[in-house]
Scaffold this motif. Structure first.
Motif, PDB file in Angstrom:
ATOM      1  N   PRO A 152      51.925  41.827  38.670  1.00 25.27           N
ATOM      2  CA  PRO A 152      51.853  43.297  38.653  1.00 25.27           C
ATOM      3  C   PRO A 152      51.841  43.878  37.240  1.00 25.27           C
ATOM      4  CG  PRO A 152      54.030  42.564  39.373  1.00 25.27           C
ATOM      5  CD  PRO A 152      53.143  41.361  39.358  1.00 25.27           C
ATOM      6  N   VAL A 180      43.675  44.629  42.278  1.00 21.31           N
ATOM      7  CA  VAL A 180      44.812  44.198  43.091  1.00 21.31           C
ATOM      8  C   VAL A 180      44.318  43.550  44.386  1.00 21.31           C
ATOM      9  CG1 VAL A 180      46.801  45.006  44.405  1.00 21.31           C
ATOM     10  CG2 VAL A 180      46.384  45.905  42.113  1.00 21.31           C
ATOM     11  N   SER A 181      43.288  44.127  44.997  1.00 20.64           N
ATOM     12  CA  SER A 181      42.733  43.561  46.231  1.00 20.64           C
ATOM     13  C   SER A 181      42.164  42.173  45.993  1.00 20.64           C
ATOM     14  CB  SER A 181      41.638  44.482  46.789  1.00 20.64           C
ATOM     15  OG  SER A 181      42.156  45.764  47.065  1.00 20.64           O
ATOM     16  N   GLU A 182      41.471  42.007  44.872  1.00 22.20           N
ATOM     17  CA  GLU A 182      40.926  40.694  44.535  1.00 22.20           C
ATOM     18  C   GLU A 182      42.046  39.683  44.335  1.00 22.20           C
ATOM     19  OE1 GLU A 182      38.566  41.324  41.108  1.00 22.20           O
ATOM     20  OE2 GLU A 182      36.795  42.041  42.207  1.00 22.20           O
ATOM     21  N   ALA A 183      43.129  40.139  43.700  1.00 18.65           N
ATOM     22  CA  ALA A 183      44.262  39.243  43.474  1.00 18.65           C
ATOM     23  C   ALA A 183      44.850  38.779  44.796  1.00 18.65           C
ATOM     24  CB  ALA A 183      45.325  39.942  42.629  1.00 18.65           C
ATOM     25  N   LEU A 184      45.052  39.717  45.718  1.00 12.98           N
ATOM     26  CA  LEU A 184      45.621  39.357  47.028  1.00 12.98           C
ATOM     27  C   LEU A 184      44.687  38.426  47.790  1.00 12.98           C
ATOM     28  CD1 LEU A 184      47.065  42.819  48.111  1.00 12.98           C
ATOM     29  CD2 LEU A 184      48.323  40.841  47.245  1.00 12.98           C
ATOM     30  N   LEU A 185      43.382  38.675  47.688  1.00 16.38           N
ATOM     31  CA  LEU A 185      42.409  37.812  48.358  1.00 16.38           C
ATOM     32  C   LEU A 185      42.437  36.404  47.763  1.00 16.38           C
ATOM     33  CD1 LEU A 185      40.106  37.457  50.382  1.00 16.38           C
ATOM     34  CD2 LEU A 185      38.511  38.253  48.609  1.00 16.38           C
ATOM     35  N   ILE A 217      44.951  34.912  46.258  1.00 19.94           N
ATOM     36  CA  ILE A 217      46.186  34.255  46.685  1.00 19.94           C
ATOM     37  C   ILE A 217      46.049  33.763  48.123  1.00 19.94           C
ATOM     38  CG2 ILE A 217      48.618  34.652  47.219  1.00 19.94           C
ATOM     39  CD1 ILE A 217      48.705  36.553  44.821  1.00 19.94           C
ATOM     40  N   ALA A 218      45.431  34.587  48.986  1.00 15.93           N
ATOM     41  CA  ALA A 218      45.245  34.195  50.384  1.00 15.93           C
ATOM     42  C   ALA A 218      44.363  32.954  50.483  1.00 15.93           C
ATOM     43  CB  ALA A 218      44.626  35.351  51.164  1.00 15.93           C
TER      44      ALA A 218
END
Length: 615
Positions: free
Chosen positions: A166, A191-196, A198-199
């Motif tokens: 963050p 942030v969305s790319e980061a979460l994707l 990680i997924a």
């Protein structure tokens, strides 16, 4: 065709790094100091501010960052999600409190010195973060990572590493004007790319890695397993970097997902040599980054700021650790371990400078300050550790109650090498008394079968010292060698005697000759794999033929005692008075009781074998 000079152009810097490490690290260890200090001092000596033996430290630093990546992967391997959940109070409570309070106080101090609010925020968080590589290296050297203060220190480090994600996302927001919807949208997209990302790592790690390693293990090629381990670590790190996150975070996540894998110890053993080498290179690159000219120019400010940071962070961490249940002694030890600025300061500060949040006049001294704390911090920690050992009595030793140790790390009293027909029965007996051994085997099917036993069974080569260390051989009370490869068995025994002298060696012997060889190697216990079963078989046969059970048992015990006596005699003086030393000779089976009559051959072929004349 490339010239000869181009082929060897990479050798001078490699030789420089190796030479500096070989000289500096042993000297510092001889003085009782951490190897980290040796690497840092070596970096200062060979860098641009020293002898200028390395012209471009930034290029070296890029490669050296892989050391931190591999370190975080191994940390992830040593954890489990369940253990991580057990540490949630220290991670999200103590870790958050340390980072928030330290960043606030340091940021306030920076603002008082004239820094802008955004620059003060970056200063606070950059210096509040601690050096994961240095702290874990020193905890490992002291064997203190499983202790209460080691676990609390690790929890703080883990929260700091998690917070980098963050923090890197916040920096672009600080650089934009309030209400700039385009920039806000870009940040949300990041942030969305980061979460994707990680997924994706989680899904591949959860469902793809174990089958992948199982297929490779069947090939039996050790170098392929090493290559696949590096592929997983560096692939996860690259994916995280491409989406704007920390490479170390990707490696840690990959390790965490493999912590439950049967291939965990083999992966750790394969990665460890690269980790140690590249981590040393990273410490040297930090030393090379110290600009001695800037230090001379602003020495007054740095001379005041460095002690303030080191002592201030130590005090904050000690007080917070005490509030979270630690003793003052353990709190002080955690504080000195974590008082330095961290590796991510060298990431956050350049990014902030590139975004215009900080001016070069602010960023350069701050970078120098971070490097100086990393140089002085290990020295402070070593001095405090010595003082505590000299002046603190045994009554104030840390309490091990409630210690969160990764499952299986300290509870496996027995290490069993080999999970074939012999090793399985050994484990059955141990399990009957509630003793759960750690088992090493490199047969994939056996590992799968062992899952039904509820044991810790790991894929690995038991003849490798690094695999044995990773599996906990140094903590084991007993090492049972249950494989059927005599050559490999003798190699394992040599490793045990040389490196794990506190562990008793129980070994499966193939036959009588092998048993005598094992006795000559001073194993604590050996047994021929068919001897006891043959004794039991013979006793059962006597009983079935009408012999009284007590007499049958007596006959079996008599044979057992006579065999042991003869085995000891053969070990001491030889079965044939030295004739067995002649090339090509061998120890021959002999009856333990006098035969009642002469052997009789019942066929022509048998008479030929026994050398009897034709009847």
């Amino acid at each position: 065709m490339a010239s000869t000079a181009s082929h060897v152009s990479f050798l001078p810097p490699i030789l420089t790094f190796c030479g500096a490490a070989v000289v500096a690290v042993p000297v510092f260890r001889l003085l009782g100091l951490s190897a980290v200090l040796g690497y840092l001092a070596a970096g200062v000596a060979i860098g641009p501010s020293g002898l200028s033996l390395v012209e471009d430290p930034q290029t070296i630093a890029t490669v050296a960052e892989l050391g931190v990546v591999l370190l975080l992967f191994i940390i992830g391997l040593e954890l489990k999600l369940s253990h991580l959940w057990e540490m949630k109070r220290d991670i999200f409570g103590l870790g958050f409190a340390q980072l928030a309070i330290t960043a606030f106080l340091l940021g306030t101090a920076a603002m008082a010195l004239g820094f802008s609010p955004p620059a003060s925020f970056v200063t606070g968080v950059a210096v509040a973060l601690s050096a994961t590589a240095i702290a874990l290296q020193m905890l490992g050297e002291r064997n203190d990572l499983p202790t209460p203060y080691g676990q609390r220190s690790f929890a703080i480090l883990l929260f700091q590493d998690l917070s980098v994600v963050p923090l890197l996302a916040i920096l672009p927001l600080l650089a934009t004007q309030v209400g700039d919807q385009g920039s806000l949208a870009d940040s949300l997209l990041a942030v969305s790319e980061a979460l994707l990302g990680i997924a994706v790592v989680v899904l591949i790690g959860r469902y793809g890695l174990n089958p992948f390693f199982r297929i490779l293990a069947r090939s039996g090629a050790r170098e392929v397993m090493t290559a696949s381990a590096l592929l997983v670590v560096l692939g996860a790190a690259l994916l995280m970097q491409e989406i704007g996150l920390s490479m170390a975070m990707g490696a840690f996540l990959a390790g965490l997902l493999l912590a439950e894998s049967n291939f965990r110890h083999q992966l750790e053993a394969d990665i460890e040599p690269f980790r140690g080498m590249l981590l040393g290179l990273f410490f040297m690159s930090v030393g090379m980054s110290i600009d001695l000219a800037l230090v001379r120019e602003q020495w007054v400010m740095l001379a005041l700021a460095a002690p303030v940071v080191l002592l201030g962070k130590t005090l904050i961490i000690a007080v917070l650790s005490r509030l979270f249940g630690a003793s003052w002694r353990d709190g002080l030890r955690s504080g000195t371990i974590l008082c330095t600025a961290g590796e991510f300061a060298f990431v956050l500060i350049p990014v902030a400078a590139g975004l215009g949040i900080m001016s070069p006049a602010e960023a350069q001294p701050l970078t120098a300050l971070a490097a100086i704390t990393m140089l002085l911090g290990p020295l402070l920690s070593t001095l405090v550790e010595r003082l505590l050992k000299n002046h603190v009595g045994s009554a104030d030793e840390p309490d091990l109650h409630g210690l969160n140790v990764p499952e299986g790390e300290l509870e496996s009293r027995v290490l069993v090498i080999g999970f074939g027909r012999f090793g399985q029965i050994v484990n059955q007996v141990l399990l009957a008394q509630g003793i759960q051994a750690t088992v090493i085997d490199r047969d994939v099917e056996r590992i799968r079968d062992a899952g039904r036993f509820g044991l810790q069974v790991y894929y690995g080569d038991g003849t490798r010292l690094d695999v044995l260390r990773a599996a906990g051989a140094e903590k084991a009370e007993m090492i049972c060698v249950c494989i059927d490869d005599q050559e490999a068995m003798m190699k394992i025994i040599e490793i045990i005697h040389e490196n794990f002298q506190n562990a008793r060696s129980f070994v499966r012997a193939y036959d009588r000759i092998h048993a005598i060889e094992l006795m000559n190697r001073d194993v604590d216990y050996q047994i021929r794999e068919v001897f006891e079963s043959a004794i039991v078989f013979g006793r059962a046969a006597l009983e079935e033929l009408g012999t009284d059970p007590e007499m049958a048992a007596q006959a079996a015990n008599d044979v057992r005692k006579r065999d042991i006596a003869r085995l000891v005699l053969q070990k001491e003086v030889g079965a044939m008075g030295g004739a067995e030393l002649v090339v090509g000779s061998k120890i021959t089976p002999e009856p333990l009781t006098a035969p009642a009559g002469k052997a009789r051959a019942l066929s022509p072929e048998t008479r030929d074998i026994l050398g009897e004349g034709v009847i």
